[in-house]
Scaffold this active site. Sequence first.
Site, PDB file in Angstrom:
ATOM      1  N   SER A   7       0.840  -1.199   0.000  1.00 44.80           N
ATOM      2  CA  SER A   7       0.000   0.000   0.000  1.00 44.80           C
ATOM      3  C   SER A   7       0.872   1.245   0.000  1.00 44.80           C
ATOM      4  O   SER A   7       1.658   1.464   0.930  1.00 44.80           O
ATOM      5  CB  SER A   7      -0.906   0.012   1.236  1.00 44.80           C
ATOM      6  OG  SER A   7      -1.504   1.286   1.361  1.00 44.80           O
ATOM      7  N   HIS A  30      -1.272  -1.252  -4.211  1.00 50.73           N
ATOM      8  CA  HIS A  30      -2.544  -0.878  -3.577  1.00 50.73           C
ATOM      9  C   HIS A  30      -2.583   0.639  -3.372  1.00 50.73           C
ATOM     10  O   HIS A  30      -1.690   1.213  -2.747  1.00 50.73           O
ATOM     11  CB  HIS A  30      -2.653  -1.610  -2.236  1.00 50.73           C
ATOM     12  CG  HIS A  30      -3.936  -1.413  -1.514  1.00 50.73           C
ATOM     13  ND1 HIS A  30      -5.081  -2.146  -1.794  1.00 50.73           N
ATOM     14  CD2 HIS A  30      -4.276  -0.580  -0.493  1.00 50.73           C
ATOM     15  CE1 HIS A  30      -6.047  -1.775  -0.966  1.00 50.73           C
ATOM     16  NE2 HIS A  30      -5.600  -0.814  -0.174  1.00 50.73           N
ATOM     17  N   ASP A  32      -4.773   3.769  -1.966  1.00 54.21           N
ATOM     18  CA  ASP A  32      -5.888   4.152  -1.090  1.00 54.21           C
ATOM     19  C   ASP A  32      -6.381   5.552  -1.429  1.00 54.21           C
ATOM     20  O   ASP A  32      -5.650   6.529  -1.251  1.00 54.21           O
ATOM     21  CB  ASP A  32      -5.430   4.111   0.366  1.00 54.21           C
ATOM     22  CG  ASP A  32      -5.165   2.699   0.849  1.00 54.21           C
ATOM     23  OD1 ASP A  32      -6.103   1.886   0.788  1.00 54.21           O
ATOM     24  OD2 ASP A  32      -4.035   2.418   1.266  1.00 54.21           O
ATOM     25  N   MET A  34      -8.934   8.402  -0.419  1.00 50.54           N
ATOM     26  CA  MET A  34      -9.773   8.831   0.717  1.00 50.54           C
ATOM     27  C   MET A  34     -10.261  10.254   0.471  1.00 50.54           C
ATOM     28  O   MET A  34      -9.483  11.096  -0.013  1.00 50.54           O
ATOM     29  CB  MET A  34      -8.961   8.792   2.009  1.00 50.54           C
ATOM     30  CG  MET A  34      -8.304   7.455   2.290  1.00 50.54           C
ATOM     31  SD  MET A  34      -7.530   7.465   3.922  1.00 50.54           S
ATOM     32  CE  MET A  34      -6.599   5.934   3.858  1.00 50.54           C
ATOM     33  N   HIS A  63      -8.364   1.196  -3.903  1.00 53.90           N
ATOM     34  CA  HIS A  63      -9.263   1.010  -2.757  1.00 53.90           C
ATOM     35  C   HIS A  63      -9.930   2.351  -2.485  1.00 53.90           C
ATOM     36  O   HIS A  63      -9.306   3.263  -1.934  1.00 53.90           O
ATOM     37  CB  HIS A  63      -8.441   0.514  -1.559  1.00 53.90           C
ATOM     38  CG  HIS A  63      -9.232   0.347  -0.308  1.00 53.90           C
ATOM     39  ND1 HIS A  63      -8.643   0.164   0.933  1.00 53.90           N
ATOM     40  CD2 HIS A  63     -10.568   0.317  -0.070  1.00 53.90           C
ATOM     41  CE1 HIS A  63      -9.578   0.042   1.862  1.00 53.90           C
ATOM     42  NE2 HIS A  63     -10.756   0.143   1.281  1.00 53.90           N
ATOM     43  N   MET A  65     -12.062   4.682  -0.585  1.00 53.33           N
ATOM     44  CA  MET A  65     -12.728   4.958   0.695  1.00 53.33           C
ATOM     45  C   MET A  65     -13.371   6.328   0.559  1.00 53.33           C
ATOM     46  O   MET A  65     -12.918   7.326   1.151  1.00 53.33           O
ATOM     47  CB  MET A  65     -11.690   4.914   1.831  1.00 53.33           C
ATOM     48  CG  MET A  65     -11.263   3.496   2.167  1.00 53.33           C
ATOM     49  SD  MET A  65      -9.711   3.422   3.080  1.00 53.33           S
ATOM     50  CE  MET A  65      -8.572   3.506   1.712  1.00 53.33           C
ATOM     51  N   MET A 134     -11.873  -5.614   5.618  1.00 56.59           N
ATOM     52  CA  MET A 134     -10.985  -4.696   6.350  1.00 56.59           C
ATOM     53  C   MET A 134     -10.666  -5.291   7.726  1.00 56.59           C
ATOM     54  O   MET A 134     -11.579  -5.705   8.447  1.00 56.59           O
ATOM     55  CB  MET A 134     -11.648  -3.330   6.534  1.00 56.59           C
ATOM     56  CG  MET A 134     -11.776  -2.501   5.266  1.00 56.59           C
ATOM     57  SD  MET A 134     -10.212  -2.170   4.422  1.00 56.59           S
ATOM     58  CE  MET A 134      -9.304  -1.231   5.676  1.00 56.59           C
ATOM     59  N   ASP A 172      -6.869  -6.188   4.488  1.00 50.72           N
ATOM     60  CA  ASP A 172      -6.187  -4.889   4.480  1.00 50.72           C
ATOM     61  C   ASP A 172      -6.265  -4.283   5.874  1.00 50.72           C
ATOM     62  O   ASP A 172      -7.368  -4.065   6.390  1.00 50.72           O
ATOM     63  CB  ASP A 172      -6.880  -3.987   3.446  1.00 50.72           C
ATOM     64  CG  ASP A 172      -6.245  -2.608   3.323  1.00 50.72           C
ATOM     65  OD1 ASP A 172      -5.171  -2.378   3.892  1.00 50.72           O
ATOM     66  OD2 ASP A 172      -6.848  -1.764   2.621  1.00 50.72           O
TER      67      ASP A 172
END
Length: 227
Positions: A7, A30, A32, A34, A63, A65, A134, A172
């Site tokens: 990540s 990966h 993320d 957000m 991913h 979020m 998660m 994760d």
Amino acid sequence: MAQINPSILSADFARLADEAEAVRGSDWLHVDVMDNHFVPNLTLGVPVVESLARATDIPLDLHLMIEDPDRWAPQYVEAGAGSVTFHVEAAAAPVRLAREIRAKGARASMALKPGTPIEPYEDLLPELDMVLIMTVEPGFGGQAFLDIMLPKIRRTRELIAKHDLELWLQVDGGVAASTIERCSEAGADVFVAGSAVYGAEDPAEAVRNLRGLAEKAAADAWWACGH
Ligand code: DX5
Ligand code: ZN
């Protein structure tokens, strides 16, 4: 075969191309995303993903979020993602969204926060290429692994077996040398690791070490027998 997805949340954001190079040999990178609404943190968006996709050969595992993934997820496929994970808690129409992600040419994946059970989504599983369980509350790297998620990993693997699906099961949050074997035994086969990889002196070596631990644990696991 265990897949390890470093990540980049734990990487140096000013040197993302180099940080991708530092984990050569990883299955996926990966990423993320957000939005400071779905989770109390803010990272990066479509333009950075477009640049990163051009800068590395490693496929990108997004991913999201974020709120309103129905609107945004397709844009991340166009930006170059090979896999897009949306949170089911935020999706207005998860089946339609999964179909759209697949139709645009990426793998479709659904994430569950620690408090979200898998059982209500059993009928959706054939629409997906991966489920992300998660193992911390989403939002930050470096949190402690939640052991109490292990039964949910196991039950998800049982549902995959029951329906005979080709579905990857990703974990994760807090995945490290001290926790990856338990995840693998329970049924996970795709492992996200942020601080355990980028916090190591040699990130590529950390990836190899994690992969070895996961594969050894899977070799005797109930769910992997005959695979
Ligand atoms: C947290 C992110 C994770 C994070 C994991 O919400 O989804 O991908 O980078 O970091 P570690 O592996 O340090 O727990
Ligand atoms: Zn993540």
